[in-house]
Design a protein around this motif. Structure first.
Motif, mmCIF file in Angstrom:
data_model
loop_
_atom_site.group_PDB
_atom_site.id
_atom_site.type_symbol
_atom_site.label_atom_id
_atom_site.label_comp_id
_atom_site.label_asym_id
_atom_site.label_seq_id
_atom_site.Cartn_x
_atom_site.Cartn_y
_atom_site.Cartn_z
ATOM 1 N N ALA A 143 0.816 -1.217 0.000
ATOM 2 C CA ALA A 143 0.000 0.000 0.000
ATOM 3 C C ALA A 143 0.851 1.269 0.000
ATOM 4 C CB ALA A 143 -0.933 0.002 1.208
ATOM 5 N N LYS A 144 2.102 1.176 0.458
ATOM 6 C CA LYS A 144 2.982 2.351 0.447
ATOM 7 C C LYS A 144 3.368 2.734 -0.974
ATOM 8 C CE LYS A 144 4.869 1.265 5.018
ATOM 9 N NZ LYS A 144 6.077 0.853 5.787
ATOM 10 N N HIS A 145 3.358 1.756 -1.894
ATOM 11 C CA HIS A 145 3.606 2.000 -3.314
ATOM 12 C C HIS A 145 2.617 1.148 -4.104
ATOM 13 C CE1 HIS A 145 7.312 4.265 -2.632
ATOM 14 N NE2 HIS A 145 7.595 3.369 -1.691
ATOM 15 N N PRO A 146 1.359 1.568 -4.141
ATOM 16 C CA PRO A 146 0.292 0.718 -4.698
ATOM 17 C C PRO A 146 0.454 0.382 -6.174
ATOM 18 C CG PRO A 146 -0.514 2.931 -4.243
ATOM 19 C CD PRO A 146 0.830 2.832 -3.617
ATOM 20 N N ASP A 147 1.269 1.161 -6.907
ATOM 21 C CA ASP A 147 1.455 0.878 -8.325
ATOM 22 C C ASP A 147 2.662 -0.017 -8.593
ATOM 23 O OD1 ASP A 147 -0.751 2.454 -9.035
ATOM 24 O OD2 ASP A 147 0.467 4.272 -8.999
ATOM 25 N N SER A 148 3.311 -0.449 -7.547
ATOM 26 C CA SER A 148 4.480 -1.315 -7.715
ATOM 27 C C SER A 148 4.083 -2.650 -8.336
ATOM 28 C CB SER A 148 5.146 -1.566 -6.357
ATOM 29 O OG SER A 148 6.124 -2.580 -6.465
ATOM 30 N N ALA A 149 4.904 -3.095 -9.293
ATOM 31 C CA ALA A 149 4.672 -4.409 -9.900
ATOM 32 C C ALA A 149 5.405 -5.508 -9.138
ATOM 33 C CB ALA A 149 5.145 -4.391 -11.356
ATOM 34 N N TRP A 150 6.326 -5.112 -8.250
ATOM 35 C CA TRP A 150 7.161 -6.086 -7.552
ATOM 36 C C TRP A 150 6.620 -6.448 -6.178
ATOM 37 C CZ3 TRP A 150 10.528 -8.359 -10.552
ATOM 38 C CH2 TRP A 150 11.003 -7.681 -11.685
ATOM 39 N N THR A 174 -3.462 -10.365 -8.383
ATOM 40 C CA THR A 174 -3.038 -9.025 -7.972
ATOM 41 C C THR A 174 -4.248 -8.115 -7.806
ATOM 42 O OG1 THR A 174 -0.918 -9.269 -9.112
ATOM 43 C CG2 THR A 174 -1.638 -7.025 -8.617
ATOM 44 N N SER A 175 -5.172 -8.201 -8.746
ATOM 45 C CA SER A 175 -6.399 -7.402 -8.659
ATOM 46 C C SER A 175 -7.213 -7.781 -7.425
ATOM 47 C CB SER A 175 -7.227 -7.596 -9.923
ATOM 48 O OG SER A 175 -8.462 -6.940 -9.828
ATOM 49 N N PHE A 176 -7.255 -9.083 -7.122
ATOM 50 C CA PHE A 176 -8.031 -9.573 -5.980
ATOM 51 C C PHE A 176 -7.496 -8.997 -4.666
ATOM 52 C CE2 PHE A 176 -8.565 -12.751 -2.589
ATOM 53 C CZ PHE A 176 -9.934 -12.909 -2.603
ATOM 54 N N PHE A 177 -6.194 -9.051 -4.469
ATOM 55 C CA PHE A 177 -5.609 -8.593 -3.212
ATOM 56 C C PHE A 177 -5.451 -7.072 -3.145
ATOM 57 C CE2 PHE A 177 -4.203 -13.038 -2.806
ATOM 58 C CZ PHE A 177 -4.557 -13.271 -1.488
ATOM 59 N N LYS A 178 -5.689 -6.401 -4.269
ATOM 60 C CA LYS A 178 -5.529 -4.946 -4.282
ATOM 61 C C LYS A 178 -6.785 -4.225 -3.795
ATOM 62 C CE LYS A 178 -3.252 -1.481 -7.157
ATOM 63 N NZ LYS A 178 -2.657 -1.176 -8.481
ATOM 64 N N LYS A 179 -7.858 -4.946 -3.576
ATOM 65 C CA LYS A 179 -9.101 -4.320 -3.134
ATOM 66 C C LYS A 179 -8.885 -3.574 -1.820
ATOM 67 C CE LYS A 179 -11.839 -7.996 -5.271
ATOM 68 N NZ LYS A 179 -12.606 -9.237 -5.008
ATOM 69 N N GLN A 180 -9.283 -2.301 -1.803
ATOM 70 C CA GLN A 180 -9.166 -1.439 -0.614
ATOM 71 C C GLN A 180 -7.745 -1.459 -0.051
ATOM 72 O OE1 GLN A 180 -12.920 -3.318 1.220
ATOM 73 N NE2 GLN A 180 -13.180 -1.163 1.799
ATOM 74 N N LEU A 181 -6.775 -1.576 -0.943
ATOM 75 C CA LEU A 181 -5.378 -1.736 -0.542
ATOM 76 C C LEU A 181 -4.874 -0.578 0.299
ATOM 77 C CD1 LEU A 181 -2.699 -3.362 -0.897
ATOM 78 C CD2 LEU A 181 -2.238 -1.914 -2.889
ATOM 79 N N THR A 182 -5.200 0.640 -0.072
ATOM 80 C CA THR A 182 -4.619 1.813 0.596
ATOM 81 C C THR A 182 -5.435 2.279 1.809
ATOM 82 O OG1 THR A 182 -5.778 3.281 -0.932
ATOM 83 C CG2 THR A 182 -3.557 2.594 -1.541
#
Length: 416
Positions: A143-150, A174-182
């Motif tokens: 979440a500190k770098h939500p656009d990171s691919a790594w 990646t999409s699944f775990f990115k929900k409400q990430l930040t």
């Protein structure tokens, strides 16, 4: 920890121990072996399904400690056969079948004239052992770098099987775990993914709730004072304790199925001194990077072989849909999942349930959510039948002589 284990050996009857082959029960069993001269009998579950079986590690520890080791051998059919009896004793719907093998295990304990067993519950909750805690760490880091691919690739460390996914499925993951990430300030941040995923089960209900999982959680879970000041790990531990440990692990999977066979479980990790000590520890002594139960492993390194104390945690699970849908599907399954039975209970949408049944009968691999749905619908139907419709008519009742036959058959199969 040593004293918490030893004082639980005080009894007017022999005390045995559950031995799963994992870190927690191996540690308590090793403490008994190293700090007493008591003869020790250990008990464990072996599954015919290799996906769930840990008998190799159980035998390894039993041989290492020189215990008199007893095993209950559990097939898909065994789980399906005893499930109505399990629900009779747990008195509640559930999303897992894991209490069924524990029911058979406690019967094996009682058959060997033991009434008390030492077991390892509580270590994961108070020392940061569950994958959901590591998942929370990865998501907060990401979440500190939500656009990171790594950064999301760290999930491979958490779920090794992710490494076998193709590129398309990995993008989905990646999409699944990115929900409400930040949204890391939400009080339920650590459990949002699990609860959102579990909420998909509500589609089967005849009257699904109109509120979101987050709104439901806010209504059901009390938040302590100064909760917002706690560490992220402490918040996640609290949520796991109040939603899983107390209402399910120590009840349906613990006391209810043990006391069904007059067996008492004793839990050294839940000694109040151990709990207080663990709650004072900094998070890094529980979860160091993605290494769970770090401090417990330091204790275990003095007591256990390296291949045991260094093992990655493997959660205890049991087969679900294959336990109910196979060549000899139990009669109660067809009866309770029939359209007429579903209309009578008024709990579920018959069309949605029938679609789920056809999927299970097709032989295709089911998702974890589908598996939970089958256990949830069937256990709710059993609960309705036993405690609402006909209290005096237990489905597939198991007599003492039946239980003896089941245990003897399992011992014969294990010998073969």
């Amino acid at each position: 920890m040593i004293d918490a284990t030893l004082i639980r050996l005080r009894a007017d009857v022999p005390v045995g121990a559950y031995l799963s082959g994992g870190l927690d029960s191996s540690t308590t069993t090793a403490i008994i072996r190293n700090y007493t001269h008591n003869p020790l009998e250990t008990f464990s579950i072996a599954f015919s399904d290799s996906e769930f079986d840990e008998s190799e590690f159980q035998r390894r520890m039993a041989n290492e400690l020189g215990t008199d080791h007893q095993v209950v051998y559990c097939t898909h059919a065994d789980i399906g056969a005893v499930f109505p009896e399990v629900i009779w004793h747990t008195e509640t719907p559930m999303l897992r079948t894991a209490p069924a093998p524990m029911f058979l295990l406690s019967h094996l304990v009682r058959k060997h004239n033991f009434k008390v067993v030492i077991t390892g519950e509580g270590a994961d909750e108070f020392l940061g052992g569950y994958d959901i805690f590591k998942e929370m760490v990865v998501r907060r880091f990401w979440a500190k770098h939500p656009d990171s691919a790594w950064r999301p690739l760290l999930l491979r460390r958490l779920y090794p099987e992710i490494g076998r996914l193709g590129e398309t499925n990995e993008r989905f993951l990646t999409s699944f775990f990115k929900k409400q990430l930040t949204e890391t300030e939400l009080p339920f941040y650590s459990h949002l993914i699990r609860w959102s995923n579990g909420a998909r089960l509500q589609r089967l209900l005849l009257q699904p709730p109109q509120t979101s999982p987050l709104e439901q959680a806010a209504q059901l879970i009390p938040i302590p004072d100064r909760f917002h000041q706690w560490s992220p790990l402490a918040k996640a531990q609290y949520l796991e304790i109040v939603t899983f440990l107390s209402p399910y692990l120590l009840s349906s999977q613990g006391d209810r199925v043990a006391m069904a066979n007059s067996v008492e479980g004793r839990f050294p990790f839940l000694d109040y001194r151990v709990v207080e000590f663990c709650n004072r520890l900094p998070a890094k002594l529980k979860l160091r990077g993605l290494n769970e139960k770090w401090l417990l492993r330091q204790l275990a390194s003095k007591l256990l072989p390296a291949d045991i104390w260094q093992r990655r945690k493997r959660p205890y699970r049991a087969p679900i849909h294959r336990s109910f849908f196979h060549s000899q599907t139990p009669a109660y399954v067809s009866e309770l999942l029939s359209e007429s039975a579903l209309h009578e209970s008024g709990l579920f949408n018959p069309l949605a349930v029938q679609q789920l049944i056809r999927k299970a009968q097709s032989g295709l691999q089911l998702s974890e959510v589908d598996d939970m749905a089958i256990a949830g619908v069937l256990s709710a139907q059993l609960t309705y039948h036993h405690f609402v419709k006909d209290f005096h008519h237990r489905l597939s009742p198991i007599t003492d002589s039946d239980r003896v036959k089941v245990i003897n058959n399992m011992k014969e199969e294990l010998t073969v």
